[in-house]
Design an enzyme around this catalytic site. Structure first.
Site, PDB file in Angstrom:
ATOM      1  N   TYR A 171       0.846  -1.201   0.000  1.00  0.00           N
ATOM      2  CA  TYR A 171       0.000   0.000   0.000  1.00  0.00           C
ATOM      3  C   TYR A 171       0.875   1.242   0.000  1.00  0.00           C
ATOM      4  CZ  TYR A 171      -3.611   3.351   1.295  1.00  0.00           C
ATOM      5  OH  TYR A 171      -4.474   4.418   1.293  1.00  0.00           O
TER       6      TYR A 171
ATOM      7  N   ASP B 123       9.157   4.405   0.519  1.00  0.00           N
ATOM      8  CA  ASP B 123       7.941   4.933   1.126  1.00  0.00           C
ATOM      9  C   ASP B 123       8.100   4.747   2.629  1.00  0.00           C
ATOM     10  OD1 ASP B 123       5.479   5.355   2.251  1.00  0.00           O
ATOM     11  OD2 ASP B 123       4.349   4.291   0.711  1.00  0.00           O
TER      12      ASP B 123
ATOM     13  N   LYS C 199       2.382  11.293   7.811  1.00  0.00           N
ATOM     14  CA  LYS C 199       1.999  10.902   9.175  1.00  0.00           C
ATOM     15  C   LYS C 199       2.817  11.583  10.292  1.00  0.00           C
ATOM     16  CE  LYS C 199       0.049   6.593   7.523  1.00  0.00           C
ATOM     17  NZ  LYS C 199      -1.319   6.259   7.705  1.00  0.00           N
TER      18      LYS C 199
END
Ligand code: PMP
Length: 443
Positions: free
Chosen positions: A144, A246, A273
Site C-alpha cells: 500500500y 515509502d 503521518k
C-alpha cells in the site's frame, strides 16, 4: 457495548450515510455495522461520541507518535494559528522542518511538502519520471502506498486476480482506471530477489523508479530482507533508476528513519503521518539533483508542484514540535513499548492456544490469528476465517477498552505506558480465550 443501535454513533451513522457514502470519508475507518465516531482524544486515550474511553493503539494509523493533543504541539500550533493559518508565501516553519529532515535522513538534502502521504508518493514518482524521462515504475505486490493510481496497482489484489507468482498481474486499482496505468507498473513479489530480478531486468531501461516500503504493512509488517534491499539498491543504481522509499509509516523505525535502520540509502523518500504528528502532511525528500526537477528558480520546472495548502505553517509547526520531541531516547522508549507488546501478544497467543503470529519492529506491531508461511503479500493475506476471527477479537477489544485497527495493526506512542501495553496484552489474551470457547479459533 458495540454495536448498539441506540448509541450516538449509530444515530450519527444513520444521519451521515445520507450525505456521505458509507457514512464517512475514509475506507480504513469504516466498520460494520457502523463506524464509531470519535469525540475527543487526550494522550493515549480516545473517547467516542458515546463517552466510551479506550486506549488508542491506532494513533490515527501511526501518525500520532506523541498521542492526542500533546500540550507542546497544541501550544505551538495555537501560537501559529493566532498569527495566521496559511499564506500565499513560504514560511520559516517549512524551512525548519526541511532542515530537520535533512539532518536526520541519510539520503535527504532537500524536501517539498504537501498534505498527505498519497501526494508524497505521487510527487516522488513524478520527480523520478522528470529526472529520468521514463514512465514505468516497479513496486511490490500488495504493498500500500496511498491513493495515486500508479502506486495503487496490485494493492489489496484478490487471489483470483494475482496470476502466477513468477509473473504477477499488474492489477488496476479501481474500475475504469486507464489500462495504461497497469501497463506502466511492474509488480514483483516482496523479498524475492530472484523473481524480482527476472521481472525487472527486461524493463530496466524503461523504469523511472522502484517504489519500496521497507516494512510493508500489507506484506506482513515484516522487514525487507538485507538481500532484497541490496539487490534493489544495486539494480536501480546500475540502470539509472530512482529508488524511492515509502517511509510514510516506516519513518517510525528510528531517528534516521527506515533507511537508517536498514542501512540502505534511497534516492527519494516519501514521508507523511509522524512528520505532521496529527496535522495533514506529506513530503517528498531526497538527493538535490533529483529534487531539482521541482526548482522554478532558473526556468520552468520539469515537474511543476503546486498546492494551495502545501507546506501550510500549521502542519509544518506541528511537525517541527513533534520531531524535536522525537529524540533518540524517545525512539528507544516507543521501541521498548513495541517490543513489550510483541512479546506479550505472542504469549497471549500461546496462553490461549491460538496458532497466530506477531510481526513488526520498533513501535509498530501486527497480530495475525493464523501462523503465516513467510513474508510477502500472498502468504500474509488474511483468510476469510482469519478475518472473521479478527473481527470478533476487534469487537471484544473495543468492548474492553482497547482501540486497535480492525485487522490487527497497532503502534505505540510516547504517551503510552507499560501499564497500557499490559492492558492490551491481558485483554487480547482474554479475547482470544473467548474466541477459543466459541470454537472460532483454530485448534
Ligand atoms: N504509504 C504508506 C506506506 C501508507 O501506510 C500510507 C497511509 N496509510 C500512505 C502511503 C498514504 O498516506 P496518506 O493516507 O497520508 O495519503
Amino acid at each position: 457495548m458495540y454495536p448498539d443501535n441506540n448509541s450516538r454513533s449509530a444515530a450519527l451513522w444513520q444521519r451521515a450515510r445520507k450525505v456521505l457514502p458509507g457514512g464517512n470519508s475514509r475506507t480504513s475507518v469504516f466498520l460494520k455495522p457502523y463506524p464509531i465516531y470519535a469525540a475527543s482524544g487526550s494522550g493515549s486515550r480516545i473517547t467516542d461520541e458515546d463517552g466510551v474511553e479506550r486506549i488508542d493503539f491506532v494513533n490515527n494509523y501511526t501518525s500520532l507518535v506523541h498521542g492526542h493533543a500533546h500540550p507542546k504541539i497544541v501550544e505551538a500550533v495555537t501560537e501559529q494559528i493566532s498569527r495566521g493559518s496559511c499564506f500565499a508565501a513560504p514560511t520559516e516553519a517549512e524551512v525548519r522542518l526541511a532542515e530537520i529532515l535533512a539532518e536526520r535522513l541519510p539520503s535527504v538534502e532537500q524536501s517539498r511538502f504537501a498534505n498527505s502521504g498519497t501526494e508524497a508518493v505521487m510527487m516522488a514518482i513524478k520527480a523520478a519520471r522528470g529526472f529520468t524521462g521514463r514512465a514505468m515504475i516497479g513496486k511490490c505486490e500488495g504493498a500500500y502506498h496511498g491513493s495515486y493510481d500508479y502506486a495503487e496497482v496490485s494493492q489489496g489484489v484478490a487471489p483470483a486476480d494475482w496470476g502466477e507468482l513468477d509473473a504477477p498481474n499488474s492489477v488496476p486499482p479501481s474500475r475504469g482506471t486507464p489500462p495504461s496505468v497497469a501497463k506502466d507498473v511492474v509488480v514483483v513479489p516482496y523479498n524475492d530477489v530472484e523473481r524480482a530480478k527476472k521481472l525487472l531486468t527486461p524493463k530496466a531501461d524503461q523504469l523511472a523508479a522502484i517504489l519500496i516500503d521497507p516494512l510493508s504493512n500489507q506484506c506482513g509488517l515484516v522487514p525487507a530482507s538485507p538481500e532484497f534491499l541490496a539487490f534493489i539498491r544495486e539494480f536501480t543504481r546500475e540502470h539509472g533508476i530512482v529508488l524511492i522509499f515509502d517511509e510514510v509509516i516506516s519513518f517510525r523505525l528510528g531517528y534516521h528513519g527506515a533507511q537508517g535502520a536498514f542501512a540502505c540509502t534511497p534516492d527519494l523518500t516519501a514521508l507523511g503521518k509522524v512528520i505532521g504528528c496529527g496535522y495533514p502532511v506529506g513530503a517528498v525528500a531526497g538527493r538535490a539533483d533529483v529534487m531539482a526537477v521541482f526548482d522554478p528558480s532558473e526556468s520552468k520546472p520539469s515537474v511543476p508542484h503546486a498546492g494551495t495548502f502545501n507546506a501550510n505553517p500549521v502542519s509544518m509547526t506541528a511537525g517541527c514540535a513533534a520531531l524535536e520531541m522525537l529524540t533518540p531516547e524517545a525512539y528507544k522508549h516507543i521501541g521498548a513499548l513495541g517490543e513489550r507488546a510483541r512479546a506479550g501478544l505472542r504469549e497471549a497467543l500461546d496462553a490461549a492456544g491460538v496458532p497466530g503470529m506477531v510481526s513488526g519492529q520498533g513501535s509498530l506491531f501486527r497480530l495475525f490469528l493464523v501462523q503465516k508461511k513467510g513474508a510477502g503479500y500472498r502468504n500474509m493475506m488474511m483468510t476469510a476465517e482469519e478475518s472473521e476471527m479478527m473481527t470478533q477479537l476487534h469487537r471484544y477489544l473495543l468492548n474492553h477498552g482497547i482501540f486497535m485497527s480492525f485487522y490487527g495493526l497497532g503502534n505505540t506512542s510516547t504517551a503510552h505506558t507499560n501499564e497500557d501495553i499490559d492492558q492490551l496484552i491481558e485483554t487480547t489474551r482474554n479475547g482470544l480465550g473467548v474466541l477459543k470457547q466459541q470454537g472460532l479459533a483454530a485448534e
